[in-house]
Write an enzyme that holds these catalytic residues in place. Sequence first.
Site, PDB file in Angstrom:
ATOM      1  N   ARG A   1     -10.226 -11.706   1.722  1.00  0.00           N
ATOM      2  CA  ARG A   1     -11.058 -12.791   1.180  1.00  0.00           C
ATOM      3  C   ARG A   1     -10.323 -14.126   1.215  1.00  0.00           C
ATOM      4  O   ARG A   1     -10.948 -15.187   1.286  1.00  0.00           O
ATOM      5  CB  ARG A   1     -11.505 -12.429  -0.234  1.00  0.00           C
TER       6      ARG A   1
ATOM      7  N   LYS B   1       0.828  -1.193   0.000  1.00  0.00           N
ATOM      8  CA  LYS B   1       0.000   0.000   0.000  1.00  0.00           C
ATOM      9  C   LYS B   1       0.875   1.259   0.000  1.00  0.00           C
ATOM     10  O   LYS B   1       2.038   1.219   0.410  1.00  0.00           O
ATOM     11  CB  LYS B   1      -0.892   0.023   1.251  1.00  0.00           C
TER      12      LYS B   1
END
Length: 506
Positions: free
Chosen positions: A363, A289
């Site tokens: 996920r 990020k």
Amino acid sequence: MDFIIEAYDWKKAADSTLLHINTDCIIVGVFHTQTLSGIAQKLDVATKGLISRLVKSGDLNAKAGSTLMLYEVVGISAPRVLLVSLGRQVALSPKTFIDVSRAAWRAVLDTRAASATWMLTQVDINNRDSSWGVRMSALTLRELTYRYTQTKSKVEIDANNDSIIKKVVIVVDPEYKQAVRHGLDEGIAIANGIDLTRELGNLPGNICTPAYLASIAKHLGINWSLKVDVLEQKQIEILKMGSFLSVAKGSAQPPKFIVLEHQGTDAKQAPVVLVGKGITFDSGGISIKPGESMDEMKYDMCGAGSVLGTFRAIAEINLQLNVVGLIPACENMPSGNANKPGDIVTSMSGQTIEVLNTDAEGRLVLCDALTYAERFKPAAVIDIATLTGACVIALGHHNSGLFSKNDALADMLLAAGLYASDTAWRLPLDEEYQEQLKSNFADMANIGGGRSAGSVMAACFLERFSRSYPWAHLDIAGTAWKGGREKSATGRPVSLLTQFLIDRAK
């Protein structure tokens, strides 16, 4: 903080009772109608028309939530009287009642009052009963008095030690006294759960590790008679949770798979399973990020935190329902051993996943937990995750994103969120979206092609692992914490989840 319920019928009460209440502050709601009524009318008589004059002069603004603090009012023993405008409505909307309550409590907290007598619970609220009003009165005060102090020095804590109310008397109509007691107990339990969730979210990643989350779960188990089991890496490997482990392998912190069980009724009753994403820090992994605001990625475990907070609440309520909590906890870090874009991993279900972006890791841990949930033969499964920035773009910070193919389950969650003032908005989960998850090299990719429908694609991915039971997914990326100067965990969606479980128990 102590909350006490007092029943009082102002239509029958003598004026002297109001004059001699032993409290630091009386909080009274005033409707801006031609004639004062209820407690406001009693106070007006006791003060020889002072309230009427303040309303007529405009010193108490007609806008709902406006406040006016009066000091040393002649004829009133309490040193402070807070007038709160309720607007011009005959009855308040639930949202207006909450907004008015927050404004009133803020005004009281700006003083040195150590006790307060709260009289807004005798106000009519559209489509809500007195029990709800009492619950929300307690919740709004607890929300405003939460302070994070765990990693601050004593000097800093003392310098910012705001006055905290220690005693609150909530005045209700006599006919509702028994019913509102239950509402107050629920409100306090939910507030305690929210505080735990906020505290876990606000802790830095070097303290709130997977092992720390596991220790909190164990403490809950001891204090509230919950069954808690923490699976270590070897046990997780035996379960063949290859997707979850692929995320964990980039970190020096070992993963934990936390299982909590609250048995509130017959063991034969199928449980509701809550699955919380427990990424205690999310760097993005190899798909790292940007540095700006990366510190907020300590909040990526707020799904796990909300499960722990909800278990804290339902255990205190002693909810008559069986509930299971599953928390796959790990860090997502870059290292020579971390997932790489293009890697293919095998989930516990046997389905293979091409990892196109290592920052879509939530996920990957949730899918194995959803497969593990099958062993409980659940009545319903809800996963909670700070899953996608796309959900923030779609819904902002007011509503959590809700995905489900089960209309009955979705409707119950939406209704619970509305009642608890912890709202969600249902987003699509149509089969056409599944096409975007196709991979040339595995059963599926972990992201869809391009940036379109990012939150939907994440939900579609999870849906593939949850087809054996009723399932819903809550994306709380926009609601679990606030950024900027108000940076702090919110404790959402503990209120929504607890109300949903209360409704299920009924």
